[in-house]
Design an enzyme around this catalytic site. Structure first.
Site, PDB file in Angstrom:
ATOM      1  CD  GLU A  92       4.021   0.954   7.060  1.00  0.00           C
ATOM      2  OE1 GLU A  92       4.809   1.293   7.954  1.00  0.00           O
ATOM      3  OE2 GLU A  92       3.717   1.724   6.114  1.00  0.00           O
TER       4      GLU A  92
ATOM      5  CG  ASP B  71      -0.262  -0.037   2.539  1.00  0.00           C
ATOM      6  OD1 ASP B  71       0.718  -0.800   2.668  1.00  0.00           O
ATOM      7  OD2 ASP B  71      -0.687   0.692   3.464  1.00  0.00           O
TER       8      ASP B  71
END
Length: 377
Positions: free
Chosen positions: A133, A68
């Site tokens: 994250e 991500d």
């Protein structure tokens, strides 16, 4: 490995995986790993996709990373489109280039290449990859770690591919992080008219001495690995917006980045003592983002130091500064953990970029760490 690393990095960047949407990044990685014999386990939690891929048995060396990325901001400010993955003068531009699709690609190619060369290697190679994250970090690595712990599956060594380098590629290896705890404090008063203060109770006035003590208190002096614990007020609010109303409540949000000289329980106890000392009516909610951890010099740190020096010709510095990362979750397993990756100068910025030669060296470094650790088993 260089061409494979660059090509994979570009393919990952071209998938706009704004946290926690993976956008097919992990499937792309999984196909490569499966082709060389990795066992794949998908561990989705909520809106987050997680991949646990393993090869071999025995002591486990894991590479951890995330697919991500943060939002791009104003696209018109980018010189090159953020998901185009264009290379200009040896620099690869795109959201996630440095944080951390480049390092992730280097890890994947290093592991893939190692397994091709040594299909019957000692120990276990693992990749722990998440799409959560950059945002909440609640359904990603932390949940995978919980799953592994429940079934007594161990990680012995872990390299997290966060962009650790500061001014020169290879100058810093992170071998620890400070803890992070946030207090959300609500101090009660009695709302009233500013012309009639005797009929009200101003929580702002009442809290001033407490806040002065809180912000000037010396928690510790740090140690050889960590700077002293620091506290900062992040947000503060009271009142209705009107100039003739005494507020009925004061909200204060503060955060501590704390070293191994104190614990979250010590912090909570001390803050409570201060609040009681100043006779405040309050409610406080705590959010512990992560406890401090430190990996002292040992097999993993030494292997990483040796590998970085070999391929960069500089001696890296061991550092514990900066914010939190997913390394904090993996450290709870008792694993030796380090973070190493490209320069962090452009992360989360417009025109995020990474030097493609640095990515190639990342792959060589990760490969060398595997060689070093397996040879010593």
């Amino acid at each position: 490995m260089k061409n494979n690393i660059i090509t994979l990095t570009q393919s990952l960047i071209q998938r706009p995986s704004i946290s926690p949407d993976d956008q097919g990044c992990q499937q792309l990685i999984a196909e490569r790993l499966q082709a060389v014999g990795f066992k794949l386990e998908w561990l989705p939690f909520g809106d987050t996709l997680n991949l646990w891929a393993t090869h071999g048995e025995g002591k486990c060396i894991a590479f951890a990373g995330h697919t991500d990325v943060v939002p791009i901001g104003n696209e018109s400010q980018w010189t090159y489109l953020p998901f185009e993955a264009r290379i200009v003068e040896n620099m690869l531009y795109g959201r996630g280039a440095a944080d951390m699709k480049g390092a992730l690609a280097a890890m994947v190619i290093a592991a893939e290449t190692f397994v091709k060369h040594l299909p019957n290697h000692q120990g276990k190679i693992a990749l722990l990859i998440t799409s959560d994250e950059e945002a909440a970090a609640t359904n990603g690595t932390v949940k995978v770690v919980e799953t592994l712990i429940k079934r007594n599956e161990k990680i012995d060594y872990c390299v997290v591919g966060e962009p650790s380098s500061a001014t020169q590629f290879g100058d810093i290896i992170k071998n620890g992080r400070r803890g992070s705890i946030t207090g959300n404090l609500y101090i009660q008063g009695v709302q009233g008219h500013v012309a009639y203060p005797h009929l009200a109770d101003n929580p702002v006035h009442n809290a001033l001495k407490f806040l002065d003590e809180l912000t000037h208190y010396q928690w510790d002096k740090g140690n050889e690995f960590f700077p002293p614990t620091s506290l900062q007020i992040a947000n503060i609010h009271a009142g209705t917006g009107s100039n003739n109303v005494i507020p009925g409540e004061l909200y204060v949000q503060f955060n501590l980045r704390y070293c191994t000289e104190v614990t979250d329980e010590i912090i909570k106890t001390k803050v409570t003592e201060m609040l009681e000392k100043h006779k405040l009516t309050y409610r406080i909610d705590w959010n512990l983002s992560g406890k401090p951890f430190l990996t002292p010099q040992g097999k993993l740190v030494n292997a990483t130091l040796e590998a970085v020096e070999k391929f960069t010709q500089i001696r890296p510095h061991l550092d514990t500064g900066g914010g939190t990362s997913d390394a904090r979750f993996i450290a709870t397993m008792g694993a030796e953990v380090v973070e190493f990756g490209p320069l962090n100068q452009t992360i989360h910025k417009v025109n995020e970029c990474v030097n493609i030669d640095d990515l190639a060296k990342c792959g060589e470094i990760y490969y060398h760490i595997l060689e070093k650790l397996f040879n010593e088993q």
